[in-house]
Design a protein around this motif. Structure first.
Motif, short mmCIF file in Angstrom:
data_model
loop_
_atom_site.label_atom_id
_atom_site.label_comp_id
_atom_site.label_asym_id
_atom_site.label_seq_id
_atom_site.Cartn_x
_atom_site.Cartn_y
_atom_site.Cartn_z
N PRO A 237 0.81 -1.22 0.00
CA PRO A 237 0.00 0.00 0.00
C PRO A 237 0.85 1.27 0.00
N VAL A 238 2.04 1.21 0.58
CA VAL A 238 2.93 2.37 0.55
C VAL A 238 3.44 2.60 -0.86
N LEU A 239 3.83 1.53 -1.54
CA LEU A 239 4.29 1.66 -2.92
C LEU A 239 3.16 2.15 -3.82
N ARG A 240 1.96 1.68 -3.58
CA ARG A 240 0.82 2.15 -4.37
C ARG A 240 0.60 3.64 -4.15
N LEU A 241 0.72 4.09 -2.90
CA LEU A 241 0.58 5.50 -2.59
C LEU A 241 1.59 6.32 -3.40
N GLY A 242 2.83 5.80 -3.50
CA GLY A 242 3.86 6.51 -4.22
C GLY A 242 3.66 6.52 -5.72
N LEU A 243 3.12 5.45 -6.27
CA LEU A 243 3.01 5.33 -7.73
C LEU A 243 1.73 5.93 -8.31
N THR A 244 0.69 6.02 -7.51
CA THR A 244 -0.55 6.61 -8.03
C THR A 244 -0.56 8.13 -7.90
N GLY A 245 0.37 8.68 -7.10
CA GLY A 245 0.50 10.12 -7.01
C GLY A 245 -0.76 10.82 -6.54
N ARG A 246 -1.08 11.94 -7.20
CA ARG A 246 -2.23 12.74 -6.77
C ARG A 246 -3.56 12.13 -7.19
#
Length: 569
Positions: free
Chosen positions: A160-169
């Motif tokens: 979920p942290v990586l997803r937060l970083g890759l989906t951006g705004r």
């Protein structure tokens, strides 16, 4: 505290200091003035003797939204200085960056974006308003996201942290999801956030400041290295803290044990060799085991020691190790620790046992060291302290390098040193009425070893919260399940049957393959990802050519149970 700060407000409410981001018109984004003043604000709160806990929050609809890039673009010198600090990993934004020793609670009151995630990743505890949201827009503006996400990844689930970083705004994580992942420890109505944060801080502030500081230092240090190294370092610090305990404090421990049941005075893992068991005369392993009520007898060729504080039983391929001091909530005495060292090795050596279940008799699973014995037995206390200082302990399966799968079946209360057996088990199930609490700081003791073990198996924030709130909060079985500390919940009267069923299910698999798998996964907690994979490759190929690699596919094709080869040294 009247010192002026740019973009910040510093307040004191009793023993609680508040650091409030105060640029609500721009989402509390950090401008040059705030960047310059944050180190001084943290230092002032940390140095103020009247402040014992610090709460960090924001004014307005946002908690913190990172750098104010528009303002910094107009201040080239400030932008260059922040860029220099970023390149050199010399940030001075958060309590962690500035070496704050007091507990820090982040109270997320709204949007937390980008660099605002620093203050979540670096807080000891995190509360959030129901409307709070989390996002990282770096990649949406052409920037890499690094420090904030690394901090979050070290505290919990990576995906979920990586997803937060890759989906951006384009995506936001809500407070409920952050709570489920253990990033946030408590979600409250928006209008109750400040009051809840103050109440939690006051609860923590009632603990001895030196104990809180030592506990915090120990748990954060554990994120810097492998499991055994972290435990070894923490054992020395915990021993020093206990050596300083006065007779009056020891009396307090006894009173606490009498009032609330035995609680842990600590613990002390190493991934030790079988030193204790090896030192036991061989004839001790030849004493007939007598208490096998209502269960299968052990194999005819294998004999168990007759223990006083434990029961050893076997149901088919599943061996059972039961704590058997229900009148003292299964608290550990010196005798129990000695017996555990032998019991684990005996179960591991019994060729008829393929899986081991560990549980407790009565209404408690395990409540750690019997502090009443410690306080009244000077010799026992000295022996206990010496075992910690020398990092020489042997009471869990991990300490004794048990190769077989170990299931902890948590019945009732698990407190203090009881967490050793949860942290060091391979699989953990629990009764729905099980409760988890760590009262160390409530009796003037540092939380160290048990919590470090848990940090490798679940998110950071709830472990730190248990450590700092002491006996004043208990984690429910449901919350432990949500956080991954426990993988299955069952009704109390079905716990042993469920553990037996799971044990028999696991026992159907290849013993040699399970041993190599267990060795690889526990070994991965000792090092970084690349080195863990290299070591794991050796475990993978170690079973190539073993008879089970032929038997397994054959049994699958023939739709029959496999006939696995017995484990050998």
């Amino acid at each position: 505290m009247s010192s002026p700060y740019r973009g910040l407000r510093i307040e004191r409410r009793g023993p609680v200091g508040w650091l409030v981001f105060d640029r609500p018109d721009v989402g509390n984004a950090m401008d040059a003035g705030m960047l310059d003043d944050l180190p001084r604000a943290w230092a002032e709160l940390d140095a103020d003797p009247s402040v014992r806990v610090i709460v960090n929050t924001g004014r307005g609809p946002a908690f913190q939204t990172g750098l104010d890039v528009r303002q910094l673009a107009r201040d080239p010198a400030a932008l260059r200085e922040q860029s220099r600090r970023t390149k050199r990993a010399e940030l001075r934004l958060t309590g962690w960056h500035n070496g704050v020793g007091k507990p820090v609670i982040a109270a997320v009151n709204g949007v937390c974006a980008g660099g605002g995630l620093h203050f979540v990743a670096d807080a000891d505890l995190v509360l959030a308003a129901e409307s709070a949201t989390f996002l990282d827009p770096h990649v949406s503006v052409g920037q890499a996201s690094v420090y904030e996400l690394i901090g979050l990844a070290h505290r919990g689930a990576v995906e979920p942290v990586l997803r937060l970083g890759l989906t951006g705004r384009h995506e936001r994580m809500d407070a409920a999801r952050a709570y489920a992942l253990g990033i946030v420890g408590q979600v409250v109505p928006d209008d109750a956030l400040a009051e809840t944060a103050q109440a939690l801080a006051e609860t923590i502030a009632d603990r001895p400041p030196d104990v809180l500081r030592a506990t915090k230092r120990t748990l954060w240090a554990a994120l810097e290295t492998g499991r055994t190294t972290a435990l070894r370092a923490a054992a020395g610090r915990a021993a020093s803290a206990r050596a300083a305990t006065s007779p009056a404090e020891a009396g307090t421990e006894t009173a606490f044990a009498d009032a609330a049941g035995p609680t842990s005075a600590g613990g002390l893992p190493p991934a030790a060799a079988l030193a204790t068991a090896a030192a036991v005369p061989r004839d001790r392993f030849a004493i007939e085991r007598t208490a096998m009520t209502a269960l299968s007898e052990p194999s005819e060729t294998y004999r168990y020691t007759d223990f006083e504080t434990l029961r050893i039983e076997r149901r088919g391929p599943v061996g059972w190790l039961l704590f058997n001091r229900p009148e003292r909530l299964n608290a550990m005495t010196n005798q129990m620790r000695d017996e555990l060292a032998i019991a684990w090795v005996e179960l591991d050596r019994d060729p008829a046992v393929r899986v081991i279940v560990n549980t407790g008799e009565g209404r408690a699973f395990q409540t750690g060291v019997d502090v009443a014995e410690i306080a009244s037995d000077g010799v026992g206390m000295e022996r206990y302290r010496a075992s910690m200082e020398n990092f020489d302990v042997h009471f869990t399966a991990w300490h004794q390098q048990v190769a077989k799968p170990v299931i902890a079946a948590v019945n009732g209360v698990c407190a203090g040193g009881g967490f050793h057996f949860v942290a060091d088990a391979d699989v953990v199930i629990a009764a729905t009425d099980a409760q988890f609490t760590d009262p160390h700081v409530s009796i003037g003791q540092v939380v160290a070893i048990e919590a470090i073990g848990l940090l490798r198996k679940m998110p950071f924030e709830p472990v730190m919260r248990m450590a700092l709130t002491g006996r004043h909060e208990r984690m429910s079985a449901e919350r432990a399940y949500q956080l991954g500390m426990v993988s299955q919940l069952v009704e109390p009267d079905q716990l042993r049957d469920a553990a037996q069923e799971l044990g028999e299910l696991i026992a159907r698999n290849s013993p040699v393959a399970m041993r190599a798998t267990k060795r690889a996964l526990w070994g991965a907690l000792e090092t970084g990802l690349t080195e863990a994979c290299r070591a794991g490759a050796k475990d993978l190929v170690s079973v190539w050519g073993h008879p089970d690699q032929t038997e397994g596919p054959a049994a699958w094709a023939e739709k029959r149970e496999a006939k696995w080869a017995p484990l050998s040294d």
